[in-house]
Design a protein around this motif. Structure first.
Motif, PDB file in Angstrom:
ATOM      1  N   UNK A  53       0.744  -1.095  -0.073  1.00 36.42           N
ATOM      2  CA  UNK A  53       0.075   0.122  -0.010  1.00 36.42           C
ATOM      3  C   UNK A  53       0.862   1.314   0.104  1.00 36.42           C
ATOM      4  N   UNK A  54       0.878   1.860  -1.191  1.00 40.00           N
ATOM      5  CA  UNK A  54       1.793   2.639  -1.202  1.00 40.00           C
ATOM      6  C   UNK A  54       1.436   4.055  -0.982  1.00 40.00           C
ATOM      7  N   UNK A  55      -0.012   4.444  -0.594  1.00 44.09           N
ATOM      8  CA  UNK A  55      -0.652   5.506  -0.093  1.00 44.09           C
ATOM      9  C   UNK A  55      -1.807   5.046   0.994  1.00 44.09           C
ATOM     10  N   UNK A  56      -1.446   4.910   2.003  1.00 43.86           N
ATOM     11  CA  UNK A  56      -2.023   4.380   3.115  1.00 43.86           C
ATOM     12  C   UNK A  56      -3.263   5.686   3.512  1.00 43.86           C
ATOM     13  N   UNK A  65      -5.466  10.572  -4.021  1.00 40.44           N
ATOM     14  CA  UNK A  65      -4.228  11.396  -3.913  1.00 40.44           C
ATOM     15  C   UNK A  65      -3.816  11.084  -2.519  1.00 40.44           C
ATOM     16  N   UNK A  66      -2.700  11.805  -2.073  1.00 41.69           N
ATOM     17  CA  UNK A  66      -2.336  11.454  -0.666  1.00 41.69           C
ATOM     18  C   UNK A  66      -2.536  12.664   0.291  1.00 41.69           C
ATOM     19  N   UNK A  67      -2.438  12.943   1.355  1.00 40.74           N
ATOM     20  CA  UNK A  67      -3.014  13.740   2.417  1.00 40.74           C
ATOM     21  C   UNK A  67      -2.904  15.336   1.977  1.00 40.74           C
ATOM     22  N   UNK A  68      -1.863  15.506   1.088  1.00 38.90           N
ATOM     23  CA  UNK A  68      -1.525  16.895   0.553  1.00 38.90           C
ATOM     24  C   UNK A  68      -1.672  17.145  -0.879  1.00 38.90           C
ATOM     25  N   UNK A  69      -3.038  16.302  -1.298  1.00 42.20           N
ATOM     26  CA  UNK A  69      -3.799  16.369  -2.490  1.00 42.20           C
ATOM     27  C   UNK A  69      -2.914  16.028  -3.772  1.00 42.20           C
ATOM     28  N   UNK A  70      -1.503  15.307  -3.541  1.00 43.43           N
ATOM     29  CA  UNK A  70      -0.898  15.100  -4.543  1.00 43.43           C
ATOM     30  C   UNK A  70      -1.079  13.636  -5.109  1.00 43.43           C
ATOM     31  N   UNK A  71      -1.164  13.396  -6.531  1.00 43.02           N
ATOM     32  CA  UNK A  71      -1.138  11.799  -7.119  1.00 43.02           C
ATOM     33  C   UNK A  71       0.016  11.506  -7.096  1.00 43.02           C
ATOM     34  N   UNK A  72       0.350  10.635  -6.165  1.00 42.51           N
ATOM     35  CA  UNK A  72       1.785  10.085  -6.069  1.00 42.51           C
ATOM     36  C   UNK A  72       2.233   9.433  -7.440  1.00 42.51           C
ATOM     37  N   UNK A  73       1.295   8.864  -8.074  1.00 38.09           N
ATOM     38  CA  UNK A  73       1.728   8.211  -9.329  1.00 38.09           C
ATOM     39  C   UNK A  73       1.893   9.188 -10.527  1.00 38.09           C
ATOM     40  N   UNK A  74       2.204  10.467 -10.043  1.00 31.16           N
ATOM     41  CA  UNK A  74       2.596  11.794 -11.102  1.00 31.16           C
ATOM     42  C   UNK A  74       3.712  12.329 -10.398  1.00 31.16           C
TER      43      UNK A  74
END
Ligand SMILES: [Zn+2]
Length: 210
Positions: A53-56, A65-74
């Motif tokens: 799980x890369x984005x718990x 997204x993550x908690x800072x609204x970033x799409x980690x896959x970008x």
């Protein structure tokens, strides 16, 4: 960041498995966990590296997204995200014969996948055949703007054209001989999607070590 490295994994030749970089794609994470659970007794002997799980935060909040609204896959082009830096660090100098990134897609009409394989034979149709016991295969001739053949989308990595922003492209460019991104249709029944992921992982691992 949680990950599992099998004692059998060497610097090269193993299989990379990851899920959950998009938190609103729960069957991917669940499928990977269940696959590992099913193979608990032999996992130490299988040369695998597992990022379940890369984005718990995203999984808990049902967000892409993550908690800072970033799409980690970008974000694999960036050096500023500790989670991705940590992952890059543990991958450094490792080479895999296969990397699979597990995803879901709410627009999908069935399972489909992307395969980057250079000159290797294809695995994609075999994986889709395994998934097809549980979910339909996406019949569209074009998926996400790319030509698809019964759910199989061949991708080439042209690093001059494509900035390395996605996990799969980062892996293909640096660490893996073959890279597959699986997608299950997230509007379908959850348990069928989980089974489809387990079946695709299982088939891919079998094909990698024959
Ligand atoms: Zn995704």
């Amino acid at each position: 960041m949680h990950y599992f490295i099998s004692p059998a994994l060497k610097d090269s030749g193993g299989v990379y498995l990851s899920a959950g970089i998009h938190g609103d794609e729960p069957a991917a994470t669940e499928g990977l966990y269940q696959w590992a659970e099913l193979h608990r007794s032999v996992l130490r002997e299988l040369p695998v590296m597992v990022f379940p799980c890369l984005n718990p935060w995203g999984l808990i909040h049902n967000r892409r997204t993550d908690s800072e609204n970033r799409d980690l896959n970008r974000c694999y082009n960036l050096d500023s995200i500790p989670r991705i830096q940590a992952q890059k660090e543990v991958l450094r100098a490792r080479r895999f014969r296969l990397a699979i990134c597990l995803h879901e897609d709410y627009d999908a009409q069935g399972a489909y996948l992307y395969e980057i394989r250079n000159k290797l034979t294809t695995f994609g149709q075999e994986l889709l055949a395994a998934a097809g016991f549980y979910v339909p295969i996406d019949p569209r001739a074009k998926i996400e703007g790319r030509r698809a053949d019964q759910g199989w989308i061949a991708r080439k990595v042209n690093l001059k054209k494509f900035p390395v922003i996605a996990e799969a492209i980062y892996l293909a460019a640096n660490h893996s001989d073959r890279t597959i991104t699986t997608e299950t249709p997230s509007e379908y029944d959850l348990s069928a999607r989980v089974q489809a992921h387990i079946a695709m992982i299982q088939r891919a691992v079998e094909l990698s070590f024959v």
